[in-house]
Design an enzyme around this catalytic site. Structure first.
Site, short mmCIF file in Angstrom:
data_model
loop_
_atom_site.label_atom_id
_atom_site.label_comp_id
_atom_site.label_asym_id
_atom_site.label_seq_id
_atom_site.Cartn_x
_atom_site.Cartn_y
_atom_site.Cartn_z
CG HIS A 193 -5.91 -1.90 4.83
ND1 HIS A 193 -5.42 -0.86 4.07
CD2 HIS A 193 -5.54 -1.66 6.11
CE1 HIS A 193 -4.77 -0.01 4.85
NE2 HIS A 193 -4.81 -0.47 6.09
CD GLU A 196 -16.83 2.89 1.44
OE1 GLU A 196 -16.11 3.05 2.44
OE2 GLU A 196 -18.08 2.87 1.48
CG ASP A 213 -8.50 -3.35 10.89
OD1 ASP A 213 -8.16 -2.95 12.02
OD2 ASP A 213 -8.28 -2.71 9.85
NE ARG A 247 -0.65 -0.21 4.97
CZ ARG A 247 -0.86 0.54 6.04
NH1 ARG A 247 -1.70 1.56 5.99
NH2 ARG A 247 -0.25 0.29 7.18
NE ARG A 305 -3.16 -2.70 9.49
CZ ARG A 305 -3.93 -2.85 10.56
NH1 ARG A 305 -4.82 -3.83 10.59
NH2 ARG A 305 -3.84 -2.03 11.57
CG PHE A 332 -15.08 -0.69 2.80
CD1 PHE A 332 -16.02 -1.49 3.45
CD2 PHE A 332 -14.07 -0.11 3.56
CE1 PHE A 332 -15.95 -1.69 4.83
CE2 PHE A 332 -14.00 -0.31 4.92
CZ PHE A 332 -14.94 -1.10 5.56
#
Length: 314
Positions: free
Chosen positions: A109, A58, A117, A10, A167, A83
């Site tokens: 991610h 989104e 998460d 990322r 991530r 998303f």
């Protein structure tokens, strides 16, 4: 293998966008209130007038991206994979895929390595979703060098592209001075004749470690990096099937619909006798925990690759 510098893909994504901004004046970047996490904030700092925060909306962001692309812009729309691919799927399918617009989806991610998460954010179905959209290119780079090259290739390609970034910081094993990225072409990283390990994303490095360990026990493992899941490099898969007769796919994704499924489709279509086994998330949800521990728990590690390779040979 010696320790290498580690960078999250990322980070590579954000840095590549900023570095390429002057070369591509029509490049614009959209984000859904996650610029600090997706690293599009790096582009925002370099080109604030070409960055648009669409808020936590989104699906709307994908619609905005479609409109900008229809007006002639090269658009990157970014959010977490859950998303970008999940929540916004219908808009991506109908507003971006169907008219074949020049929108690049930078999904960060992805996978189990999102860690703490938890299951709601650990998207292990995104590649399957994006593969089903006609004309959508799907890319999952393995390290910083490849991720940067993939962003450049996506910009140069006219049409929709789904780019999957992680991530977790991963070793940078490709040499920027010699590495060449070609969309739709796999890379043979290690030759071998007993079986072939085909991987993408952060599992490529684990596969290389596994091949080195297998060599100690007399097993010659070929390692292929399939960074582009769609279009798949049929030639490299068929060659591996014909020459080794056994393929082990490794991915940080559900074993249904991802890299393993794409390879199985190709092997079946070829008619070449070949045994195929798949390492990945076994059709279950993830859960919260440290990324490294979760990867090991779900068998996404060199040790399990070694074990499964030996079982496939047996």
């Amino acid at each position: 293998m010696s320790e290498m510098k580690k960078i999250a893909t990322r980070e590579s994504y954000g840095n590549a966008l900023a570095e390429l901004s002057s070369q591509y004046p029509d490049l614009v970047v959209l984000d859904a209130d996650l610029a600090a996490a997706t690293k599009t904030g790096i582009f925002k700092k370099a080109c604030p007038e070409r960055f648009f925060d669409c808020g936590i909306a989104e699906a709307n962001m994908m619609g905005v991206a479609a409109g900008m692309a229809a007006a002639g812009k090269t658009v990157f729309a970014s959010s977490f994979a859950m998303f970008a691919a999940g929540r916004a799927y219908e808009i991506v399918r109908n507003s971006i895929g169907y008219p074949h617009l020049n929108v690049k989806i930078g999904a960060t991610h992805a996978g189990i390595s999102v860690g703490e998460d938890g299951a709601t954010h650990q998207c292990c179905e995104d590649i399957a979703l994006m593969r089903t959209i006609p004309g959508m290119v799907v890319i999952s780079p393995s390290d910083d060098t490849e991720a940067r090259a993939a962003v450049k290739a996506a910009i140069d390609y006219k049409g929709p592209v789904y780019l999957r970034f992680g991530r977790l910081a991963v070793p940078v094993f490709n040499d920027p001075a010699t590495y060449h990225f070609e969309m739709g072409k796999g890379v043979t990283l290690r030759e071998g004749g007993d079986l072939t390990i085909i991987a993408n994303g952060l599992m490529v490095w684990e596969s290389l470690k596994a091949a080195e360990e297998l060599e100690k026990s007399g097993v010659s493992a070929r390692v292929i990096n399939i960074h582009t899941i769609k279009p798949l490099d049929a030639e490299i898969v068929r060659k591996a099937a014909a020459e080794t007769g056994r393929i082990l796919t490794v991915e940080e994704h559900n074993v249904i619909g991802g890299l393993g499924s794409a390879v199985c489709d190709e092997v079946c279509a070829s008619g070449i006798p070949c045994r195929v086994a798949k390492i990945g998330v076994q059709d279950v949800y993830g859960h919260s925990g440290p990324a490294a521990d979760l990867l090991r728990e779900f068998g996404l590690c060199a040790d399990n690759i070694v074990s499964q390779a030996k079982a496939l040979l047996g």
